[in-house]
Design an enzyme around this catalytic site. Structure first.
Site, PDB file in Angstrom:
ATOM      1  N   HIS A 287      -2.687   5.135  10.001  1.00  0.00           N
ATOM      2  CA  HIS A 287      -1.340   5.698   9.989  1.00  0.00           C
ATOM      3  C   HIS A 287      -1.251   6.771  11.052  1.00  0.00           C
ATOM      4  O   HIS A 287      -2.219   7.490  11.289  1.00  0.00           O
ATOM      5  CB  HIS A 287      -1.025   6.302   8.611  1.00  0.00           C
TER       6      HIS A 287
ATOM      7  N   ASP B 274       1.287   0.065   2.681  1.00  0.00           N
ATOM      8  CA  ASP B 274       1.536  -1.371   2.790  1.00  0.00           C
ATOM      9  C   ASP B 274       0.350  -2.236   2.404  1.00  0.00           C
ATOM     10  O   ASP B 274       0.485  -3.445   2.276  1.00  0.00           O
ATOM     11  CB  ASP B 274       1.944  -1.716   4.231  1.00  0.00           C
TER      12      ASP B 274
END
Ligand code: CMC
Length: 428
Positions: A306, A363
């Site tokens: 991320h 996710d």
């Protein structure tokens, strides 16, 4: 750097700039006068060191794995509140009282139907169109229907457009799904919760009654909470940039949907599940980890890493727990969940992922739950868009309400040809 001043020497002279402090998080150096004083720009592709705005909505500490909405930790909101409550919080700044919550929920419920003419739009799409392609088109088209909420200088109209967008997004997403499977659209029902209503619009058929499973309803509501906002990410910045020109909110949210579609952003949950399917069984994981580490192979572990979190994404923790709850309630097992757990375990003990601080993000597990609930992978990003709409409109509204707001206009480092004279085609 002093307490509230920073000095920068550009090679010719020293310039003093103010330093602004937020309530928490890093201070920012106010460089707005830099060009006027030095004739130089800053250079920051991907905005890795640039704050583009003030915002009181969401705070992320990526190193510590902290995510706060209006000060409340995401774990507490996901465990104890509802998506409607979080929507109210994001739009109004405070948690609602019981009366405010029921009034707000009623308002949203009353906006869930879409103009009947809008349903005609769907027939213009191919049946195999990606739901995100349909969402981009249909949400953009809302501005052609709701003229009475496009005056962005009127706070009341901004509020109505925010309510309309939050309310209609589930209807629009469910219609995109129904269209793709060739089933009739299901109208919203006002006696159901926001999330229960969405489940019914998606999975009910006229031939039989549909009963909302409360565990699935709760799980999906939690997924919506986890996706409600995430600070100045790519799609939110897109919404802000589009809105900075004065574009109407429906057009701005359509721009956000387009940006969210990309596999490095909202498309990652679809990509993560496809990757888990491709990996298949745990014995094949080492091969894929080796590929992810290979500089000459474009393959990346989807659902890993991320831009901001250099620690476990707090949303992934809730998501992993929710997978177990849904599986127990639906009495299903999915070998891909075992593959995902093993992949996480192996990656997190591998020096490549440890050194680069690559952890599972939101996710990584969401696709497994959504798939167990019955959503096809192509709907995953549409669900993300549905949930993120509240963040987008809250951020958009915050920007429009800011008296210092200016049109967004980044500068560049030009690397093309210097001025040259046009040569007629006969002489080239
Ligand atoms: N698998 C393997 N290597 C990776 C991965 C990954 N998933 N993510 C980053 N790296 C490596 C990358 O190759 C780079 O290595 P090096 O320094 O040797 O060149 C290093 O880690 C830093 O990567 P980056 O691309 O410079 O980092 P970034 O902050 O620009 O990218 C990211 C963040 C999310 C785009 C990236 O981690 C990624 O592509 N992840 C997979 C897609 C994904 O899961 N996206 C969902 C994000 S969460 C949902 C949302 O908020 O939208």
């Amino acid at each position: 750097m002093s307490d509230n001043l920073a000095t920068l020497n550009d090679g010719t002279k020293a310039i003093t700039m103010g330093v602004k402090s937020g309530t928490i998080g890093p201070d920012v150096i106010d460089i707005r006068k830099l060009y006027a004083e030095t004739g130089k720009f800053t250079y920051d592709p991907g905005f890795t060191s640039t704050a583009s705005c003030d915002s009181a909505l969401t705070y992320i500490d990526g190193d510590e794995g902290v995510l706060l909405h209006r000060g409340y930790p995401i774990g507490q909101l996901a465990e104890q509140s509802s998506f409607m409550e979080v929507c109210y919080l994001m739009l109004n700044g405070e948690l609602p009282s019981a009366d405010e919550l029921s009034q707000f929920s009623r308002t949203i419920t009353r906006h869930t139907m879409v103009h009947e003419q809008l349903s005609v739009f769907y027939r213009g799409f191919r049946r195999d169109a990606h739901p995100m392609a349909i969402m981009c088109g249909v949400v953009g088209a809302l501005s052609a229907f709701y003229h009475d909420s496009t005056d962005i200088s009127d706070p009341e109209q901004r509020k109505i457009s925010a309510h309309r967008l939050i309310a209609k997004m589930p209807t629009i997403a469910a219609m995109a799904f129904k269209y793709s499977v060739g089933q009739p659209f299901v109208y919203p029902r006002n006696d159901l919760s926001y999330t229960g209503n969405f489940l019914r619009m998606t999975f009910a058929v006229p031939a039989e009654e549909y009963e909302v499973n409360p565990v699935v309803e709760r799980a999906l509501d939690r997924i919506f909470i986890l996706h409600a906002d995430h600070e100045q990410n790519a799609s939110t910045s897109t919404v802000r940039l589009a809105g900075s020109s004065g574009a109407n909110p429906f057009a701005c949210i359509a721009a956000g949907i387009a940006c969210l579609w990309g596999p490095a952003h909202g498309g990652a949950n679809e990509a993560a599940l496809n990757m888990l399917k491709e990996i298949g069984t745990p014995d094949r994981i080492p091969h894929y980890i080796a590929r992810a580490k290979d500089k000459n192979d474009p393959f990346r572990l989807m659902g890993f890493g991320h831009r901001v979190y250099k620690n476990y994404d707090p949303r992934a923790t809730v998501m992993q727990k929710t997978v177990r709850e849904v599986f127990e309630s639906l009495k299903v097992t999915d070998p891909l969940f075992e593959t995902a757990l093993r992949l996480e375990e192996l990656a997190l003990s591998d020096p490549y992922f440890i050194d680069k601080k690559l952890f599972p993000n939101v996710d990584f597990y969401s696709g497994i739950i959504l798939s167990a609930i019955g959503f096809p992978t192509t709907m995953f990003t549409a669900l993300f868009a549905l949930a993120r709409t509240v963040g987008w409109v809250a951020q958009w509204n915050e920007m429009i309400s800011d008296p210092g707001q200016k049109i967004g206009r980044p500068r560049q480092l030009y690397t093309g040809p210097v001025q040259r004279d046009y040569v007629p085609v006969s002489e080239r």
